[in-house]
Scaffold this motif. Structure first.
Motif, PDB file in Angstrom:
ATOM      1  N   ASP A   1      10.219  10.452   0.975  1.00 27.20           N
ATOM      2  CA  ASP A   1      10.881  11.734   1.228  1.00 27.20           C
ATOM      3  C   ASP A   1      12.372  11.533   0.979  1.00 27.20           C
ATOM      4  O   ASP A   1      13.068  10.907   1.770  1.00 27.20           O
ATOM      5  N   GLU A   2      12.839  12.081  -0.140  1.00 24.27           N
ATOM      6  CA  GLU A   2      14.244  11.857  -0.515  1.00 24.27           C
ATOM      7  C   GLU A   2      15.217  12.525   0.449  1.00 24.27           C
ATOM      8  O   GLU A   2      16.393  12.146   0.523  1.00 24.27           O
ATOM      9  N   LYS A   3      14.748  13.502   1.231  1.00 25.85           N
ATOM     10  CA  LYS A   3      15.623  14.186   2.171  1.00 25.85           C
ATOM     11  C   LYS A   3      15.748  13.443   3.505  1.00 25.85           C
ATOM     12  O   LYS A   3      16.667  13.714   4.280  1.00 25.85           O
TER      13      LYS A   3
ATOM     14  N   MET B   1      11.325   7.924   4.593  1.00 19.73           N
ATOM     15  CA  MET B   1       9.912   7.971   4.965  1.00 19.73           C
ATOM     16  C   MET B   1       9.442   9.405   5.175  1.00 19.73           C
ATOM     17  O   MET B   1      10.050  10.166   5.931  1.00 19.73           O
ATOM     18  N   SER B   2       8.352   9.761   4.509  1.00 15.54           N
ATOM     19  CA  SER B   2       7.780  11.089   4.693  1.00 15.54           C
ATOM     20  C   SER B   2       7.019  11.147   6.014  1.00 15.54           C
ATOM     21  O   SER B   2       6.615  10.108   6.559  1.00 15.54           O
ATOM     22  N   PRO B   3       6.784  12.356   6.563  1.00 17.16           N
ATOM     23  CA  PRO B   3       5.952  12.477   7.772  1.00 17.16           C
ATOM     24  C   PRO B   3       4.571  11.864   7.577  1.00 17.16           C
ATOM     25  O   PRO B   3       4.017  11.264   8.497  1.00 17.16           O
ATOM     26  N   LEU B   4       4.017  12.009   6.372  1.00 23.32           N
ATOM     27  CA  LEU B   4       2.710  11.433   6.082  1.00 23.32           C
ATOM     28  C   LEU B   4       2.741   9.910   6.231  1.00 23.32           C
ATOM     29  O   LEU B   4       1.832   9.298   6.807  1.00 23.32           O
TER      30      LEU B   4
ATOM     31  N   GLN C   1       0.819  -1.211   0.000  1.00 22.45           N
ATOM     32  CA  GLN C   1       0.000   0.000   0.000  1.00 22.45           C
ATOM     33  C   GLN C   1       0.853   1.262   0.000  1.00 22.45           C
ATOM     34  O   GLN C   1       1.911   1.322   0.628  1.00 22.45           O
ATOM     35  N   SER C   2       0.352   2.247  -0.712  1.00 22.45           N
ATOM     36  CA  SER C   2       0.987   3.568  -0.723  1.00 22.45           C
ATOM     37  C   SER C   2      -0.066   4.601  -1.076  1.00 22.45           C
ATOM     38  O   SER C   2      -1.110   4.278  -1.649  1.00 22.45           O
ATOM     39  N   LEU C   3       0.209   5.844  -0.733  1.00 25.14           N
ATOM     40  CA  LEU C   3      -0.665   6.966  -1.080  1.00 25.14           C
ATOM     41  C   LEU C   3       0.060   7.859  -2.080  1.00 25.14           C
ATOM     42  O   LEU C   3       1.226   8.213  -1.877  1.00 25.14           O
ATOM     43  N   TRP C   4      -0.657   8.219  -3.139  1.00 28.30           N
ATOM     44  CA  TRP C   4      -0.123   9.103  -4.166  1.00 28.30           C
ATOM     45  C   TRP C   4      -0.990  10.351  -4.243  1.00 28.30           C
ATOM     46  O   TRP C   4      -2.087  10.394  -3.693  1.00 28.30           O
ATOM     47  N   ASN C   5      -0.476  11.365  -4.959  1.00 28.15           N
ATOM     48  CA  ASN C   5      -1.285  12.567  -5.143  1.00 28.15           C
ATOM     49  C   ASN C   5      -2.395  12.297  -6.158  1.00 28.15           C
ATOM     50  O   ASN C   5      -2.498  11.208  -6.724  1.00 28.15           O
TER      51      ASN C   5
END
Length: 452
Positions: free
Chosen positions: A275-277, A282-285, A261-265
């Motif tokens: 989050d590449e940074k 992993m992004s905060p979302l 599972q993943s969420l996209w725009n």
């Protein structure tokens, strides 16, 4: 194809009949053939489908534990079934007979709370209101046996011969040995609109694993449901009985039905989990989503483990999790995080067994993740590195009764899915437990018959 094109195909084609099906609370396809003219008249207005499909269990036994939506107290009238034209496909092993899935409406023309597909669409609408596009896929493990349904029944489901002997995961030899069956699975499923990413043998006699290609979540659930039924139908044509029981025997690992599972725009161009940074990618979302799934997991466990047999799989050392754990590329955890690049960053839900109703399992995955986002939950659970079985905190309920009672009382479950669904679903799981509790098992006979 749009509506007019689909109608034209049915009207002008060689077809005299159409197959339609819905999915009951256990994830089983229930359907029938309809004459082409009857089907076309139902496209706009729907048609009546007996409500008994939500009033009985998988053996067609009527629930007697106060199921509200239907039963003898309602007279078992019809529910309003609505064809989803977006599910149109043809069945290649039935001379390309047209096939459609349907949803149920209540007598108030609202989505029926107990309809698994409608429940998933309700959760998807919440995601879209938050500008998220859920992209999901499911993979299945299952056993194959050399039998027909008649001979299997005659033997009382005992002493059945596996398709192949021994423990031979990722075996090119075993795939080649049964190439006609496996070729049919791959190519006929593709023609049926259920494309596979891969197909291989797993460890265990006659065990196979297939990964379905990812897609939007509703299509992913449709594919998963149709996959299980199609594999059985194709298997029958080869004298093979596929079984999606979660645990076939105590001596072998169980069968997973893991959900990715993943969420996209909204344009499906940006994976919002990545989050590449971030050092961990992993992004905060994604962390909020993961935290929500961890928190909700024990509250809604029957949606991932719906049968008595499900819990025989969720034991130490059997390639299935037992607790509220997560970890990067860790297959001993409930939630396996993969976050190496923008395209493939995702969460693999490993509690899910092959015996699930995919609509309910995916609805539970998405709703619990959105719960974490909505409530801005922090990922306080430390990452598990190494053996997840060694983690003694956050142990999951260990049987269907315990899990169902927890869900029945859960404020979180009712917030996610509504009182009506939780009441109906947990009563069906209580029924399942009650049916089992009255039976005398082989284990009891072997243990007590002579010695006690």
């Amino acid at each position: 194809m749009d509506k007019d094109q689909i109608i034209n195909v049915i009207q002008e084609g060689k077809y005299t009949k159409v197959k339609v099906a819905l999915v009951d609370i256990d994830g089983i396809l229930r359907g029938k053939y309809m004459h082409r003219d009857k089907f076309l008249s139902a496209v706009d207005n729907g048609f009546g489908f007996c409500s008994v499909v939500f009033g009985w269990d998988m053996e067609d036994k009527d629930y007697t534990n106060d199921i509200k939506v239907t039963g003898w107290h309602t007279g078992y009238g019809d529910f309003d079934a609505r064809v989803d034209l977006n599910t149109f496909r043809t069945i290649p092993w039935e001379k390309d007979t047209p096939f459609f899935l349907v949803d149920f409406k209540s007598d108030k023309a609202e989505d029926l709370a107990m309809c698994p597909r409608s429940l998933l669409r309700k959760v998807i609408a919440q995601a879209r209101d938050m500008d998220f596009t859920p992209m999901f896929s499911q993979e299945f493990e299952w056993f194959n046996y050399r039998k027909t349904s008649d001979s299997l029944n005659e033997k009382g489901y005992r002493d059945v011969q596996p398709l192949t002997p021994g423990m031979f995961g990722y075996s090119i030899l075993r795939m080649s040995e049964n190439h006609e069956y496996f070729n049919d699975l791959f190519h006929l499923l593709e023609a049926f609109g259920v494309p596979l990413e891969g197909l291989h043998t797993e460890t265990g006699p006659g065990v196979t694993e297939a990964a379905i290609q990812y897609s939007g979540i509703l299509e992913a659930a449709d594919r998963a449901v149709l996959f299980k039924s199609a594999v059985k139908e194709i298997g029958y044509r080869h004298g093979i009985i596929p079984s999606f029981m979660a645990k076939q025997t105590s001596t072998l690992p169980g069968c997973g039905g893991h959900i990715h599972q993943s969420l996209w725009n909204s344009t499906r161009k940006e994976n919002l989990f990545y989050d590449e940074k971030a050092v961990d990618g992993m992004s905060p979302l994604m962390k909020h989503f993961l935290a929500g799934q961890l928190k909700c997991l024990p509250e809604i466990l029957p949606m991932f483990a719906p049968t008595i047999n499900s819990f025989k799989r969720l034991v130490i050392g059997a390639w299935a999790p037992i607790n509220q754990t997560w970890g990067h590329d860790n297959r001993t955890c409930s939630l396996r995080v993969l976050s190496s690049n923008r395209k493939s960053t995702r969460i693999e839900h490993r509690v899910v067994g092959s015996d699930v109703n995919p609509y309910l399992a995916m609805a539970a995955c998405l709703a619990s993740g959105l719960y974490g986002i909505t409530h801005q939950l922090k990922l306080d659970t430390p990452e598990t590195k190494g053996n997840g079985y060694a983690v003694k905190k956050g142990l999951l309920p260990t049987n269907l009764w315990e899990a169902s009672q927890r869900m029945k009382r859960s404020k979180i479950a009712k917030e996610l899915f509504g009182d009506d669904f939780v009441d109906h679903f947990t009563k069906t799981r209580e029924w399942e437990w009650q049916q089992f509790s009255g039976e005398v098992t082989d284990w009891e006979t072997k243990r007590y018959f002579e010695i006690i």
